[in-house]
Design a protein around this motif. Structure first.
Motif, PDB file in Angstrom:
ATOM      1  N   UNK A  30     -47.016 -32.052  -5.898  1.00  0.00           N
ATOM      2  CA  UNK A  30     -46.815 -31.967  -4.448  1.00  0.00           C
ATOM      3  C   UNK A  30     -47.414 -30.671  -3.913  1.00  0.00           C
ATOM      4  N   UNK A  31     -47.683 -30.603  -2.611  1.00  0.00           N
ATOM      5  CA  UNK A  31     -48.160 -29.350  -2.015  1.00  0.00           C
ATOM      6  C   UNK A  31     -47.075 -28.275  -2.048  1.00  0.00           C
ATOM      7  N   UNK A  32     -47.478 -27.055  -1.803  1.00  0.00           N
ATOM      8  CA  UNK A  32     -46.540 -25.930  -1.761  1.00  0.00           C
ATOM      9  C   UNK A  32     -46.789 -25.107  -0.504  1.00  0.00           C
ATOM     10  N   UNK A  33     -45.746 -24.404  -0.080  1.00  0.00           N
ATOM     11  CA  UNK A  33     -45.833 -23.509   1.076  1.00  0.00           C
ATOM     12  C   UNK A  33     -45.215 -22.175   0.713  1.00  0.00           C
ATOM     13  N   UNK A  34     -45.965 -21.104   0.927  1.00  0.00           N
ATOM     14  CA  UNK A  34     -45.473 -19.744   0.712  1.00  0.00           C
ATOM     15  C   UNK A  34     -45.159 -19.147   2.079  1.00  0.00           C
ATOM     16  N   UNK A  42     -42.862 -34.940   5.394  1.00  0.00           N
ATOM     17  CA  UNK A  42     -41.664 -35.739   5.129  1.00  0.00           C
ATOM     18  C   UNK A  42     -40.994 -35.368   3.809  1.00  0.00           C
ATOM     19  N   UNK A  43     -40.830 -34.075   3.599  1.00  0.00           N
ATOM     20  CA  UNK A  43     -40.101 -33.583   2.439  1.00  0.00           C
ATOM     21  C   UNK A  43     -40.919 -33.386   1.187  1.00  0.00           C
ATOM     22  N   UNK A  44     -42.163 -33.883   1.157  1.00  0.00           N
ATOM     23  CA  UNK A  44     -42.997 -33.776  -0.035  1.00  0.00           C
ATOM     24  C   UNK A  44     -43.756 -32.453  -0.038  1.00  0.00           C
ATOM     25  N   UNK A  45     -43.012 -31.371  -0.188  1.00  0.00           N
ATOM     26  CA  UNK A  45     -43.578 -30.027  -0.245  1.00  0.00           C
ATOM     27  C   UNK A  45     -42.541 -29.118  -0.902  1.00  0.00           C
ATOM     28  N   UNK A  46     -43.031 -28.147  -1.650  1.00  0.00           N
ATOM     29  CA  UNK A  46     -42.116 -27.190  -2.282  1.00  0.00           C
ATOM     30  C   UNK A  46     -42.263 -25.831  -1.609  1.00  0.00           C
ATOM     31  N   UNK A  47     -41.116 -25.195  -1.328  1.00  0.00           N
ATOM     32  CA  UNK A  47     -41.105 -23.894  -0.666  1.00  0.00           C
ATOM     33  C   UNK A  47     -41.085 -22.782  -1.713  1.00  0.00           C
ATOM     34  N   UNK A  48     -42.054 -21.878  -1.608  1.00  0.00           N
ATOM     35  CA  UNK A  48     -42.079 -20.646  -2.398  1.00  0.00           C
ATOM     36  C   UNK A  48     -41.797 -19.512  -1.417  1.00  0.00           C
ATOM     37  N   UNK A  98     -40.999 -13.915  -5.168  1.00  0.00           N
ATOM     38  CA  UNK A  98     -41.151 -12.550  -5.672  1.00  0.00           C
ATOM     39  C   UNK A  98     -40.652 -12.397  -7.106  1.00  0.00           C
ATOM     40  N   UNK A  99     -39.734 -13.271  -7.519  1.00  0.00           N
ATOM     41  CA  UNK A  99     -39.158 -13.180  -8.851  1.00  0.00           C
ATOM     42  C   UNK A  99     -39.737 -14.200  -9.822  1.00  0.00           C
ATOM     43  N   UNK A 100     -40.709 -14.939  -9.397  1.00  0.00           N
ATOM     44  CA  UNK A 100     -41.277 -16.003 -10.225  1.00  0.00           C
ATOM     45  C   UNK A 100     -42.349 -15.424 -11.144  1.00  0.00           C
ATOM     46  N   UNK A 101     -42.050 -15.402 -12.450  1.00  0.00           N
ATOM     47  CA  UNK A 101     -42.964 -14.765 -13.402  1.00  0.00           C
ATOM     48  C   UNK A 101     -44.043 -15.706 -13.912  1.00  0.00           C
ATOM     49  N   UNK A 102     -43.919 -17.000 -13.689  1.00  0.00           N
ATOM     50  CA  UNK A 102     -44.881 -17.958 -14.215  1.00  0.00           C
ATOM     51  C   UNK A 102     -46.112 -18.103 -13.341  1.00  0.00           C
ATOM     52  N   UNK A 103     -46.997 -19.002 -13.782  1.00  0.00           N
ATOM     53  CA  UNK A 103     -48.201 -19.355 -13.020  1.00  0.00           C
ATOM     54  C   UNK A 103     -48.047 -20.824 -12.634  1.00  0.00           C
ATOM     55  N   UNK A 104     -47.732 -21.070 -11.388  1.00  0.00           N
ATOM     56  CA  UNK A 104     -47.552 -22.429 -10.885  1.00  0.00           C
ATOM     57  C   UNK A 104     -48.875 -22.934 -10.313  1.00  0.00           C
ATOM     58  N   UNK A 105     -49.193 -24.190 -10.621  1.00  0.00           N
ATOM     59  CA  UNK A 105     -50.451 -24.763 -10.157  1.00  0.00           C
ATOM     60  C   UNK A 105     -50.169 -25.955  -9.247  1.00  0.00           C
ATOM     61  N   UNK A 106     -50.834 -25.970  -8.089  1.00  0.00           N
ATOM     62  CA  UNK A 106     -50.610 -26.996  -7.075  1.00  0.00           C
ATOM     63  C   UNK A 106     -51.946 -27.564  -6.606  1.00  0.00           C
ATOM     64  N   UNK A 107     -51.935 -28.845  -6.176  1.00  0.00           N
ATOM     65  CA  UNK A 107     -53.163 -29.442  -5.640  1.00  0.00           C
ATOM     66  C   UNK A 107     -53.471 -28.997  -4.220  1.00  0.00           C
ATOM     67  N   UNK A 108     -52.464 -28.485  -3.526  1.00  0.00           N
ATOM     68  CA  UNK A 108     -52.651 -27.986  -2.153  1.00  0.00           C
ATOM     69  C   UNK A 108     -51.588 -26.927  -1.904  1.00  0.00           C
ATOM     70  N   UNK A 109     -51.996 -25.841  -1.282  1.00  0.00           N
ATOM     71  CA  UNK A 109     -51.044 -24.753  -1.036  1.00  0.00           C
ATOM     72  C   UNK A 109     -51.376 -24.071   0.287  1.00  0.00           C
TER      73      UNK A 109
END
Length: 566
Positions: free
Chosen positions: A255-259, A288-294, A322-333
């Motif tokens: 899913x897409x992400x929003x920072x 319509x809810x298909x997005x993750x909030x960073x 700010x506390x996320x230590x990983x590398x997250x990969x998204x198709x749209x951000x």
């Protein structure tokens, strides 16, 4: 005729065969253009072989191989001249063999005439010209063949021929992924390979291999709706180049992400909605809810207070960026929030033409309040009690009276409450608190027909009013009509609420007693505003409280009552 070597009568046949073979050998890619001629030569060769024996055919083929490099292309249409040359043989060779050969040649021509008639007609003229100027004719054939070969090569290139390495698309210049042109906000849109390094407040774009260049691009933006607000920390967005290695993904998402940021001026309800919730609605509602909030600078109290709105806009867990230590990969951000104006939406710029009315109805739906078709509580209650015989059994319109706890508060609040009741209203006094449950408070506001308060954040609760309910705004002293209309009056009307404003006089402001009637703060508010927004903020937003003249205010209450009865 003997069988050891070809006779003179077979010379045209051999010449035609040599010409056709030579043309095919030189121009194999032009086989389509010479297909008819080659077919006729092949047919003639078969006929000759059957008439004169295999030895003559072998001789023809050997002659073709021997003289291959010295051939000049000729047209197969010269073959009918064999009849005439057969007559010449008659003079040199008397007897039965000549007559027999002539008969066989005539039979052959008669047999083939239907198959080659059109080709002979087309190429006869070329043969005549060749006899007159053989060098020019040969050159014409070669030129035509070269052009046909070039055309075939060009077509193969256009069609992406597997053997041609010229079918390489040019590198398309990359367009910037960040847009800094809007006066209110900056925003970055990444479509493709987006990777987050939350602990470094960084977002990476990894272009496709064909777009990787020698240069990289980098932006640093505030990921909220106010680009110049210093309280919001910046996020770095980078577009990698060919020499920069992309970090490996520790998690991949479909899913897409929003920072975006939750800090800044939040904790004030007006700024909560104006700076975050409405921009968040504009930016993500269409998904319509298909997005993750960073969320950068995550505020736990904000998440808890507005959890229903946040969960409805995103079906996925909120990530503390700010506390996320990983590398997250998204198709749209997306980095940042779109915003059109203070506490407002411009339908012409919003996805699906969303408006402030859409936002209010959306908020009411989230908090399970009655749908848009339900009338204001005053009318709904009286409609249910329409069988009552006395006016006392009818419910009075209900007013929520907000008293601010600090600035611009009503210093004579105990006097205002009975004045409103005497005007014919049921009063619900309230002092909003930060820890107040939005779910519970929204139902209280929904039960009211009027929301009254001094210009300030408490009026933001008008999102929970029903259509045609009234917002009654008390406008402080100091030429405050413009911000009162811009921040509350205009949005209320866009949401199909009725807006009524009461502007106090100088003597109703506590500034009058503090500075006196001759001080510019009282006598010339415009001069104070010209000194800059800090001066206006100091006097008219921060230092001022209100002592409402209930007698002067009474006609406004009567106006509101009549509006509700309409």
């Amino acid at each position: 005729m003997g069988t050891d070597s070809p006779s003179p009568s077979t010379a045209p046949v051999a010449l035609g065969a040599r010409s056709a073979v030579r043309a095919v050998a030189q121009h194999h890619q032009a086989v389509v253009g010479f297909l008819v001629g080659f077919f006729l030569v092949l047919l003639l060769y078969t006929t000759v072989s059957s008439q004169f024996g295999s030895q003559a055919a072998i001789g023809v083929l050997q002659s073709v191989r021997t003289d291959e490099n010295a051939m000049t292309p000729t047209s197969p249409s010269s073959m009918p001249s064999n009849v005439t040359q057969g007559d010449n043989m008659k003079e040199e060779n008397k007897g039965q063999k000549i007559d027999e050969h002539k008969k066989m040649e005539e039979d052959r021509v008669q047999h083939d005439v239907h198959g080659i008639e059109k080709s002979n007609q087309t190429e006869a003229k070329f043969d005549d010209e060749k006899e007159e100027n053989p060098e020019q004719a040969g050159q014409t054939v070669n030129d035509a063949s070269d052009r046909m070969e070039e055309e075939l090569i060009r077509q193969e290139i256009d069609q992406g021929g597997g053997k041609n390495d010229t079918n390489i698309q040019p590198v398309t210049p990359r367009k910037p992924i960040c847009d800094l042109s809007d006066p209110r906000y900056d925003i970055c849109e990444i479509s493709g390979d987006a990777r987050t390094l939350g602990a470094n407040r960084t977002v990476l774009y990894v272009p496709p291999v064909g777009e990787l260049g020698a240069d990289s691009q980098e932006w640093s933006i505030r990921d909220q709706s106010r680009k110049y607000l210093e309280f919001v920390n910046k996020v770095t967005v980078k577009s990698l180049n060919a020499s920069q290695a992309a970090p490996e993904c520790t998690s991949r998402h479909d899913v897409p992400a929003l920072v975006f940021a939750m800090n800044g001026l939040t904790s004030n309800p007006w700024h909560d909605f104006s700076d975050v919730l409405i921009p968040l609605f504009i930016t993500t509602r269409a998904l319509e809810g298909e997005v993750q909030f960073l969320v950068s600078d995550l505020q736990p109290w904000f998440v808890d207070k507005y959890r229903l709105i946040l969960k409805n806009l995103s079906r996925y867990d909120i990530v503390d960026f700010n506390q996320d230590a990983g590398v997250r990969c998204y198709p749209h951000l997306t980095v940042g929030l779109r915003s059109h104006r203070d506490l407002g939406i411009d339908p012409a710029r919003a996805p699906r033409n969303y408006s402030m009315l859409d936002f209010r109805l959306y908020i009411r739906e989230i908090y399970s309040l009655p749908p848009a078709g339900v009338d204001i509580p005053y009318k709904e209650a009286n409609r249910a009690a329409s069988g009552a015989t006395t006016a006392e059994q009818h419910r009075k319109p209900r007013m929520m009276l907000i008293n601010r706890g600090r600035t611009r508060k009503f210093v004579n609040f105990p006097e205002i409450v009975p004045a409103v009741e005497n005007a014919g209203f049921e009063v619900i006094p309230i002092e909003p608190r930060r820890d107040l449950s939005v779910e519970e408070f929204s139902r209280v506001v929904d039960s009211c027909d009027v929301l009254m308060g001094a210009h300030g954040a408490g009026l933001t609760n008008f999102f929970f009013l029903r259509t045609n309910a009234v917002m009654l705004q008390v406008v402080p002293w100091g030429h405050m009509e413009y911000p009162a209309m811009g921040f509350y009056g205009g949005p209320a009307r866009e949401m199909r609420l009725r807006d009524v404003e009461y502007s106090i006089e100088a003597v109703e402001s506590t500034l009058y007693d503090k500075y006196g009637k001759d001080n510019p703060v009282i006598s010339d508010p415009e001069s104070i505003h010209k000194q800059g927004w800090r001066s206006g903020m100091r006097y008219y937003w921060t230092e001022q409280d209100i002592s409402l003249n209930v007698t002067r205010f009474a006609p406004t209450l009567h106006q509101v009552l009549q509006m509700l009865k309409q």
